[in-house]
Design an enzyme around this catalytic site. Structure first.
Site, PDB file in Angstrom:
ATOM      1  N   LYS A   1      34.922 -29.410 -20.049  1.00  0.00           N
ATOM      2  CA  LYS A   1      34.217 -28.375 -20.813  1.00  0.00           C
ATOM      3  C   LYS A   1      34.920 -28.057 -22.121  1.00  0.00           C
ATOM      4  O   LYS A   1      34.268 -27.751 -23.106  1.00  0.00           O
ATOM      5  CB  LYS A   1      34.046 -27.103 -19.975  1.00  0.00           C
ATOM      6  CG  LYS A   1      32.998 -27.258 -18.890  1.00  0.00           C
ATOM      7  CD  LYS A   1      32.479 -25.919 -18.387  1.00  0.00           C
ATOM      8  CE  LYS A   1      31.380 -26.123 -17.345  1.00  0.00           C
ATOM      9  NZ  LYS A   1      31.039 -24.875 -16.647  1.00  0.00           N
TER      10      LYS A   1
ATOM     11  N   LYS B   1      22.781 -39.039 -13.088  1.00  0.00           N
ATOM     12  CA  LYS B   1      22.275 -37.899 -12.329  1.00  0.00           C
ATOM     13  C   LYS B   1      21.163 -37.191 -13.109  1.00  0.00           C
ATOM     14  O   LYS B   1      21.231 -37.115 -14.329  1.00  0.00           O
ATOM     15  CB  LYS B   1      23.447 -36.925 -12.116  1.00  0.00           C
ATOM     16  CG  LYS B   1      23.403 -36.169 -10.812  1.00  0.00           C
ATOM     17  CD  LYS B   1      24.657 -35.317 -10.652  1.00  0.00           C
ATOM     18  CE  LYS B   1      24.254 -33.866 -10.557  1.00  0.00           C
ATOM     19  NZ  LYS B   1      25.400 -32.959 -10.421  1.00  0.00           N
TER      20      LYS B   1
ATOM     21  N   LYS C   1      19.063 -31.251 -16.591  1.00  0.00           N
ATOM     22  CA  LYS C   1      18.128 -30.591 -17.519  1.00  0.00           C
ATOM     23  C   LYS C   1      18.584 -30.711 -18.951  1.00  0.00           C
ATOM     24  O   LYS C   1      17.830 -30.431 -19.869  1.00  0.00           O
ATOM     25  CB  LYS C   1      17.881 -29.140 -17.115  1.00  0.00           C
ATOM     26  CG  LYS C   1      19.084 -28.243 -17.175  1.00  0.00           C
ATOM     27  CD  LYS C   1      18.754 -26.877 -16.562  1.00  0.00           C
ATOM     28  CE  LYS C   1      19.857 -26.439 -15.620  1.00  0.00           C
ATOM     29  NZ  LYS C   1      19.471 -25.606 -14.534  1.00  0.00           N
TER      30      LYS C   1
END
Ligand code: TRP
Length: 334
Positions: free
Chosen positions: A118, A200, A203
């Protein structure tokens, strides 16, 4: 003497309010949460405190928290059976989170792969909350003395550090926290992108056809499945090198309960076009009641509010006990 009930094992799980669940979130996790409610004492939490490690727009954030809460109920989480609450509405999380920060080592947090990923993705906002995210998550779990935490592969490191922190605290102060175990529900299916079936489903995929959202209407669902990537054969069969078909079969199996063999015979001699339409229809039919229930709930804000207020109260009744024990052991004046 009191009758001793056979005590059920307890489960805690959290989900970040980052938008509508994908078919992957749903079939891989949330769908399995509903049947777990009878077997276990479950608590389900909207992890909104975790979500502000990334900048959120206030108006959108508020809507997403409520919408995510309504989605859980729409997917069969029953506030009469389980504790369903919003993390920030129980202040014990933030409080134990701080305490556990002081029992978590800098080196341990530095090694967390999610932190490294991140911070590489958002170099402009590597905040301290992103770094100490795991101690807050440990607090979420340990406050409820949860036996089991249903986790995907991306969260196993977080569960591991939770056990480390709990073990360290217990070592200093005597037995305080239960060490939680991971729990992999029997039926969890891993759902891949419809456009690139080795990736995978996500969204955040740039290709809108790669991902089904559980509030997509029938038209959208059927269209996206029609465009799904398959292979150059003509056989609906689960096998190596058939990632696209394998993924569609996995999805079809998850929503219809049919086995892979049954699916292969059902589509023997038929083309991929027929198969993709059937998968699209089956998924749309499966999602319809969820979409309808979601619309009904979002139109009844008073009911939603009564649920989350009650959830926060029930949650705090449990977490208070753990937190008081912790504060007392450390030496705080209660
Ligand atoms: N970190 C989890 C995720 O991003 C969400 C989460 C927060 C969680 N607290 C939790 C999951 C406690 C399980 C238990 O998916």
């Amino acid at each position: 003497m009191e009758m001793q009930n056979q005590k059920k094992k307890s489960i805690l799980s959290g989900i970040q309010p980052t938008g509508v669940f994908t078919l992957g979130n749903y079939l891989g996790a949330v769908k399995n949460w509903a049947p777990m409610q009878d077997e276990f004492d479950c608590a389900y939490m909207i992890a909104d405190l975790h979500a502000i490690t990334v900048r959120q727009d206030p108006k959108q954030f508020r809507e997403q928290i409520l919408s995510c809460y309504a989605l859980l109920l729409s997917c069969g989480i029953d506030p009469q059976k389980s504790i369903v609450f919003i993390q920030s509405q129980n202040p014990d999380h933030a409080q134990l989170g701080w305490v556990l920060d002081c029992y978590t080592q800098f080196g341990e947090l530095s090694r967390m792969t999610q932190f490294k990923d991140k911070s590489a993705k958002h170099p402009e906002n590597i905040n301290a909350g992103l770094f100490t995210y795991p101690s807050l998550m440990a607090a979420d779990i340990l406050l409820y003395q949860a036996d089991l935490v249903p986790v995907g592969a991306d969260q196993t490191q977080h569960l591991e550090i939770t056990r480390t922190i709990a073990g360290r605290f217990n070592g200093i102060y005597g037995n305080t926290f239960k060490l939680p175990e991971g729990y992999i529900p029997k039926a969890g299916a891993k759902i891949m992108s419809l456009a690139e079936p080795t990736k995978k489903m996500s969204k955040s995929d740039e290709n809108p056809n790669a991902c089904i959202l559980i509030l997509d209407d029938k038209d959208k669902v059927v269209k996206k499945f029609k465009r799904a990537v398959t292979d150059s054969e003509m056989e609906v069969r689960y096998g190596e090198g058939k990632d696209g078909i394998n993924n569609l079969m996995t999805i079809y199996s998850a929503v219809t309960g049919k086995t892979m063999d049954e699916i292969t015979s059902e589509f023997a001699g038929k083309g991929y076009g027929d198969f993709k339409s059937a998968v699209g229809e089956a998924v749309a039919d499966h999602l319809r009641p969820i979409r309808e229930e979601y619309a009904r709930l979002m139109a009844d804000k008073a009911y939603l509010e009564s649920c989350y207020r009650q959830g926060a109260e029930q949650a705090q009744r449990i977490s208070r006990r753990t937190l008081s024990k912790v504060m007392k052991k450390i030496g705080f004046i209660l």
